[in-house]
Design a protein around this motif. Structure first.
Motif, short mmCIF file in Angstrom:
data_model
loop_
_atom_site.label_atom_id
_atom_site.label_comp_id
_atom_site.label_asym_id
_atom_site.label_seq_id
_atom_site.Cartn_x
_atom_site.Cartn_y
_atom_site.Cartn_z
N THR A 47 0.82 -1.22 0.00
CA THR A 47 0.00 0.00 0.00
C THR A 47 0.85 1.27 0.00
OG1 THR A 47 -0.15 -0.11 2.42
CG2 THR A 47 -1.93 -1.15 1.14
N GLU A 48 2.12 1.17 0.37
CA GLU A 48 2.98 2.35 0.37
C GLU A 48 3.22 2.85 -1.05
OE1 GLU A 48 3.38 -0.32 2.06
OE2 GLU A 48 4.11 0.04 4.09
N ASP A 49 3.47 4.15 -1.17
CA ASP A 49 3.67 4.75 -2.49
C ASP A 49 4.91 4.19 -3.19
OD1 ASP A 49 1.41 6.29 -2.28
OD2 ASP A 49 2.47 8.03 -1.44
N ASP A 50 6.01 4.02 -2.44
CA ASP A 50 7.25 3.55 -3.03
C ASP A 50 7.42 2.06 -2.72
OD1 ASP A 50 9.78 3.05 -3.96
OD2 ASP A 50 10.70 4.82 -3.05
N VAL A 51 6.96 1.23 -3.66
CA VAL A 51 7.01 -0.21 -3.43
C VAL A 51 8.45 -0.72 -3.43
CG1 VAL A 51 4.71 -0.61 -4.38
CG2 VAL A 51 6.69 -0.73 -5.89
N TYR A 52 9.33 -0.05 -4.16
CA TYR A 52 10.72 -0.50 -4.21
C TYR A 52 11.46 -0.17 -2.91
CZ TYR A 52 9.77 -1.63 -9.03
OH TYR A 52 9.24 -2.19 -10.15
N GLN A 53 11.04 0.87 -2.23
CA GLN A 53 11.62 1.14 -0.92
C GLN A 53 11.21 0.06 0.07
OE1 GLN A 53 13.91 3.61 -0.01
NE2 GLN A 53 13.99 2.22 1.76
N VAL A 54 9.98 -0.42 -0.06
CA VAL A 54 9.53 -1.52 0.78
C VAL A 54 10.38 -2.76 0.52
CG1 VAL A 54 7.61 -3.06 1.33
CG2 VAL A 54 7.19 -0.62 0.94
N LEU A 55 10.64 -3.04 -0.76
CA LEU A 55 11.49 -4.17 -1.12
C LEU A 55 12.87 -4.03 -0.47
CD1 LEU A 55 12.33 -6.67 -2.78
CD2 LEU A 55 12.75 -5.12 -4.72
N ALA A 56 13.45 -2.84 -0.57
CA ALA A 56 14.77 -2.61 0.02
C ALA A 56 14.75 -2.82 1.53
CB ALA A 56 15.24 -1.20 -0.32
N ASP A 57 13.70 -2.32 2.17
CA ASP A 57 13.58 -2.46 3.63
C ASP A 57 13.48 -3.93 4.04
OD1 ASP A 57 13.66 0.28 3.81
OD2 ASP A 57 11.49 0.53 4.03
N VAL A 58 12.73 -4.72 3.28
CA VAL A 58 12.58 -6.14 3.59
C VAL A 58 13.93 -6.84 3.47
CG1 VAL A 58 11.59 -8.32 2.78
CG2 VAL A 58 10.14 -6.29 2.96
N ILE A 59 14.68 -6.51 2.43
CA ILE A 59 15.99 -7.15 2.22
C ILE A 59 16.92 -6.84 3.39
CG2 ILE A 59 18.07 -7.08 0.77
CD1 ILE A 59 16.15 -6.68 -1.63
N ILE A 60 16.88 -5.61 3.86
CA ILE A 60 17.78 -5.20 4.94
C ILE A 60 17.31 -5.76 6.29
CG2 ILE A 60 18.65 -3.22 6.24
CD1 ILE A 60 18.48 -1.63 3.56
N THR A 61 16.05 -5.53 6.61
CA THR A 61 15.56 -5.91 7.95
C THR A 61 15.51 -7.42 8.15
OG1 THR A 61 13.25 -5.78 7.21
CG2 THR A 61 14.21 -3.80 8.20
N LYS A 62 15.28 -8.17 7.09
CA LYS A 62 15.20 -9.63 7.21
C LYS A 62 16.50 -10.31 6.80
CE LYS A 62 10.23 -10.01 7.15
NZ LYS A 62 9.07 -10.86 6.84
N ASN A 63 17.51 -9.48 6.53
CA ASN A 63 18.85 -10.00 6.23
C ASN A 63 18.80 -11.07 5.13
OD1 ASN A 63 21.62 -10.14 6.45
ND2 ASN A 63 21.56 -11.72 8.04
N ILE A 64 18.28 -10.65 3.97
CA ILE A 64 18.09 -11.57 2.85
C ILE A 64 19.43 -11.83 2.15
CG2 ILE A 64 16.97 -11.85 0.60
CD1 ILE A 64 15.06 -12.06 3.02
N ALA A 88 21.27 -2.38 -4.55
CA ALA A 88 21.48 -1.09 -3.88
C ALA A 88 21.25 -1.21 -2.38
CB ALA A 88 20.57 -0.04 -4.48
N ALA A 89 20.29 -2.03 -2.00
CA ALA A 89 19.97 -2.20 -0.59
C ALA A 89 21.04 -3.02 0.12
CB ALA A 89 18.61 -2.87 -0.43
N LYS A 90 21.54 -4.03 -0.57
CA LYS A 90 22.53 -4.92 0.04
C LYS A 90 23.45 -5.41 -1.07
CE LYS A 90 22.94 -9.06 2.95
NZ LYS A 90 22.23 -10.20 3.57
N PRO A 91 24.59 -4.77 -1.27
CA PRO A 91 25.45 -5.07 -2.42
C PRO A 91 25.87 -6.53 -2.54
CG PRO A 91 26.11 -3.02 -1.41
CD PRO A 91 25.08 -3.62 -0.50
N ASP A 92 25.95 -7.26 -1.44
CA ASP A 92 26.41 -8.65 -1.53
C ASP A 92 25.25 -9.65 -1.66
OD1 ASP A 92 25.46 -8.30 1.03
OD2 ASP A 92 27.05 -9.46 2.00
N VAL A 93 24.00 -9.15 -1.80
CA VAL A 93 22.89 -10.06 -2.00
C VAL A 93 23.06 -10.73 -3.37
CG1 VAL A 93 21.24 -8.50 -3.17
CG2 VAL A 93 20.39 -10.29 -1.66
N ILE A 94 22.64 -11.98 -3.47
CA ILE A 94 22.76 -12.73 -4.72
C ILE A 94 21.43 -12.71 -5.45
CG2 ILE A 94 23.17 -15.02 -5.72
CD1 ILE A 94 25.09 -15.53 -3.38
#
Length: 539
Positions: A49-66, A90-96
């Protein structure tokens, strides 16, 4: 280590009531990863529901340590896929990053480089995704994993192809946990697409009975390989039982490229599904149709058949590798209409042999048979299809990466000049918006509990239909299409009245000049006049 499965947001807004189909591929991969004991998180970006869906994606990657981000789709959605993977890095440079689906399978190295991903899974993903992630966790040799493309210091490399999964019953049913499937079903609207009109509260889910297709039409690409395979009916109906119990669905769309080659299997399917009292739709070939078969399907709950039509020119059909002829088309459509099953079909223009005569052949027949509501469109040359391969081979597409990135898949395959090709697209566009033979009669429209109630009279049988629970956003469409609940045939409506568009009366008249042309010469005179006037009115 934790894996995030992402369903990308397919449309930037929900204007016009547009919706998406729950992707089966990610459902199957979700089940495979979980059954292998891997730690899986899911994110369906279509319900953020948030306006910036990609920011939500970035937050999930960071907070859940994906550690791994998996996403996939088909080539037209390349920009969206790239944005998902760019956001992840961009959220986590070493994510695969790992991509699957038709987009990467059609041109693995080209797509992987353009999207700048770490790994691409080619073809079926249930086995490959599990093996790839387990290999990465164990820091093993990914070059030993079949069916992938992977990044090296020297560019992207492909491993040997993985064998097709021949026993489809061995695959776990799709898992939708984490994908907001309840909200997906609750949000379905009878005006979202051509096949949800059957209920004011449709709850329809995709399923498959078979994978791939035994045919090789030139406009088509088979993302899961070229081996046609069919599940057992016991396996299919066990999944259906699970979907009904878990999600209370009332319809299914069978997303097979081809519903069945074996007509005996269709009869057996009908016998099994009849007691469920569900609405269901399938894709079939016109050369496999009989009235007995259609009647059996109708009685078993089939309400729509999507047919591969493509053209009404014999030479074009032959060049497309369709292995059908115009008599097959006429026979199948006539019987389907008589039995009372809704017809979904397309005539797509722009084959290599398309010319002014073949355009006339298809359009003149289309004008004579408005009752079938066949859509008109242009061939889009997607990576992996026969047309695309021809263009790469003969040098017409010189840079595959740029072609994918540009996303201009409407490519002139014909020998027509570019101005003539433009004329064709203008005529098709104009006919789609200004010429409608089966305009249903709007009797009333009013709001009730925040939804639109739409009362109509069918142009085919005269029946009065009352459709409730239409999202008001659907009335933002220029044309609203709804099937009649008595005769099952489709009607078209101008939601905002009879003249909702600029120069409507003039352009509709010019369309009718095409319809009433006495011969091919008159047709092309009217064709040229229509294009000239349209371009003038649209500046």
């Amino acid at each position: 280590m934790r894996t995030l499965l992402v369903i990308p947001k397919y449309y930037d807004t929900d204007n016009g009531g547009r919706f998406y189909e729950m992707p089966l591929g990610l459902g199957y991969v979700n089940a495979a990863l979980r059954n292998a004991g891997l730690d899986v998180e899911c994110l369906n970006m279509n319900h953020i529901t948030e306006d910036d869906v990609y920011q939500v994606l970035a937050d999930v990657i960071i907070t859940k340590n994906i550690d791994f981000v998996l996403c996939g789709s088909i080539s037209p959605f390349f920009p969206i896929l790239k944005k998902v993977f760019d956001t992840a890095k961009a959220a986590k440079p070493d994510v695969i990053t790992i991509c699957g689906g038709g987009a990467v399978s059609s041109e693995p190295a080209v797509f992987a480089e353009a999207a700048n991903i770490d790994y691409g899974v080619i073809g079926e993903g249930e086995i490959t995704d599990v093996e790839l992630i387990q290999t990465l966790i164990e820091q093993g040799d990914v070059s030993k994993v079949k069916g992938i493309v992977y990044k090296t210091d020297d560019g992207y490399k492909l491993t040997p192809p993985r064998e097709a999964i021949m026993d489809l019953d061995s695959i776990a049913f799709p898992c939708y946990d984490g994908f907001n499937v309840e909200e997906y079903l609750d949000r379905q609207n009878l005006a979202h697409t051509y096949y949800t009109y059957y209920s004011d509260n449709p709850r329809i889910m995709p399923m498959t009975l078979a994978r791939s297709c035994p045919y090789s039409c030139k406009f088509c690409f088979h993302p899961v390989g070229n081996r046609y395979r069919v599940r057992s009916l016991d396996n299919f109906f066990a999944e259906l039982d699970e979907l009904i119990e878990k999600y209370q669905i009332n319809g299914i769309i069978v997303l097979d490229e081809l519903f069945s080659v074996d007509m005996d299997n269709v009869y057996a399917f009908c016998e099994r599904i009849r007691p469920y009292n569900l609405h269901w739709l399938v894709q079939m070939r016109v050369d496999k149709i009989s009235k007995e078969l259609l009647t059996t399907m109708k009685e078993a709950g089939c309400y729509t058949i999507s047919y591969g039509l493509e053209s009404f020119s014999e030479k074009v059909l032959k060049n497309m590798n369709k292995h059908i002829d115009t008599k097959d088309i006429e026979h199948a459509l006539r019987l389907t209409y008589e039995v009372g099953i809704d017809i979904q079909g397309n005539f797509i223009f722009g084959d290599q042999l398309e010319d002014r005569h073949s355009i006339y052949e298809t359009m003149s027949w289309w004008f004579q048979h408005p009752e079938y509501e066949i859509n008109l469109g242009m061939i889009e040359t997607y990576p992996g299809c026969g047309y695309y391969n021809d263009c790469v081979k003969n040098g017409n597409i010189k840079n595959e990466k740029e072609y994918l990135e540009n996303g201009r898949f409407l490519y002139n395959l014909t020998t027509m000049s570019e101005p003539e090709f433009l004329k064709l697209s203008v005529v098709l566009h104009t006919l789609n918006y200004y010429y409608h033979k089966n305009l249903g009669h709007m009797l009333d429209a009013y709001e009730e509990d925040g939804k639109i109630v739409f009362v109509t009279q069918c142009a085919h049988c005269g029946a009065v239909n009352t459709y409730r629970n239409i999202d008001a956003k659907a009335f933002g469409n220029i044309i609203l299409k709804l099937g009649c609940r008595k005769c099952n045939h489709r009607n078209e409506f101008y939601p905002h009245g009879t003249e909702p568009m600029k120069n409507h009366e003039k352009l509709e008249y010019l369309c009718r000049m095409l319809v009433h042309a006495k011969d091919e010469h008159d047709f092309h005179m009217a064709y040229d006049i229509l294009v000239e006037n349209y371009l003038q009115t649209q500046n």
